[in-house]
Scaffold this active site. Structure first.
Site, PDB file in Angstrom:
ATOM      1  N   ALA A 274       0.831  -1.206   0.000  1.00  0.00           N
ATOM      2  CA  ALA A 274       0.000   0.000   0.000  1.00  0.00           C
ATOM      3  C   ALA A 274       0.866   1.256   0.000  1.00  0.00           C
ATOM      4  O   ALA A 274       0.641   2.181  -0.782  1.00  0.00           O
ATOM      5  CB  ALA A 274      -0.941  -0.012   1.199  1.00  0.00           C
ATOM      6  N   TYR A 275       1.853   1.296   0.883  1.00  0.00           N
ATOM      7  CA  TYR A 275       2.721   2.467   0.972  1.00  0.00           C
ATOM      8  C   TYR A 275       3.515   2.642  -0.320  1.00  0.00           C
ATOM      9  O   TYR A 275       3.587   3.747  -0.870  1.00  0.00           O
ATOM     10  CB  TYR A 275       3.669   2.308   2.164  1.00  0.00           C
ATOM     11  CG  TYR A 275       4.533   3.520   2.421  1.00  0.00           C
ATOM     12  CD1 TYR A 275       4.010   4.646   3.043  1.00  0.00           C
ATOM     13  CD2 TYR A 275       5.877   3.539   2.050  1.00  0.00           C
ATOM     14  CE1 TYR A 275       4.797   5.764   3.272  1.00  0.00           C
ATOM     15  CE2 TYR A 275       6.672   4.642   2.281  1.00  0.00           C
ATOM     16  CZ  TYR A 275       6.129   5.757   2.900  1.00  0.00           C
ATOM     17  OH  TYR A 275       6.920   6.864   3.123  1.00  0.00           O
ATOM     18  N   SER A 276       4.109   1.552  -0.825  1.00  0.00           N
ATOM     19  CA  SER A 276       4.894   1.630  -2.057  1.00  0.00           C
ATOM     20  C   SER A 276       4.036   2.114  -3.217  1.00  0.00           C
ATOM     21  O   SER A 276       4.456   2.973  -4.003  1.00  0.00           O
ATOM     22  CB  SER A 276       5.501   0.267  -2.384  1.00  0.00           C
ATOM     23  OG  SER A 276       6.392  -0.157  -1.372  1.00  0.00           O
TER      24      SER A 276
END
Length: 249
Positions: free
Chosen positions: A155-157
């Site tokens: 999700a962050y990437s």
């Protein structure tokens, strides 16, 4: 010796202004003579020691909240020269297939949609400011994970990769309009956002950094302030690494 830049008279909106990177960026902007306008959640702003700085409680995922804060900037200053999209969150490490849908969406809402909403609200005012002969600067704080991905951080990437794409598109759209748009891809730093990560996770991240140390927030601020200065004049839609050698492209 710290490089000195003259940003006197410039109005700079900083999202996530109360965080580790945000406070370092605000400090550098102030030292350069700019007037930072701090945008963050109410609880975060209340923790800041200097309550006299221009500030507005903003949830970057809420269009009405962003619009209200943008209107406040217009009403008070009538211009904006600099925008730093720094607001961001992380999630606990977990395999992609285990990430709750609500968590995935929340990460994208803050890290990517939030930056879009802020740009959508403020770029029209930045264009009016630039039309008077005052060049504008937008700096988006992404992550090295946007370039290479990372296990258990889909999700962050993905959100930060989207922020890079947003940077490139907006940079092209504004290339002849007096506003430069660039992104920074930092490696991990021991700010409040990551310091509580599991020790084995931090050890894994550190092992990926050839310089063998974590990033200091002031190093992000130093690059940010250059990107905001007149010394940066022919870079737009670009991505600047702060990875200690981790980035491979």
């Amino acid at each position: 010796m710290t490089a000195q830049y003259d940003l006197s008279g410039r109005i700079a909106v900083v999202t996530g202004a109360a965080g580790g990177f945000g406070t370092a960026i605000v400090k550098r902007l102030t030292a350069a003579g700019a007037t930072p306008v701090l945008w963050d959640l109410p609880a975060a702003l209340e923790m800041l020691p200097d309550q006299d700085m221009p500030a507005h409680a903003v949830d970057v995922t809420d269009e009405a909240s962003v619009t209200e804060a943008a209107d406040a900037v217009i009403s008070r200053f009538g211009r904006i020269d600099i925008l730093i999209n720094n607001a961001g969150i992380v999630a606990d490490p977990m395999p992609t297939w285990d990430i709750p849908v609500a968590v995935f969406r929340r990460i994208l809402e803050v890290n990517l949609v939030g930056a879009f909403l802020v740009c959508r609200a403020l770029v029209p005012l930045m264009l009016k400011t630039a039309a008077t002969g005052h060049s504008g600067r937008i700096v988006n704080i992404a992550s090295v994970q946007a370039k290479e991905g990372m296990d258990k951080a889909a999700a962050y990437s993905a959100s930060k990769a989207g922020l890079i794409a947003l940077t490139k598109s907006l940079g092209k759209e504004l290339a002849t309009r007096g506003i430069l748009v660039n992104a920074i891809t930092p490696a991990a730093s021991m700010t409040a956002m990551s310091i509580d990560a599991p020790k084995d996770r931090l050890a894994d991240i550190l092992s990926r950094i050839p310089m063998g140390r974590f990033l200091e927030p002031d190093e992000v601020a130093a690059l940010t302030i250059w990107l905001c200065s007149d010394e940066c004049s022919f870079s737009t839609g670009a991505v600047f690494d702060l990875s200690g050698g981790r980035a491979t492209y």
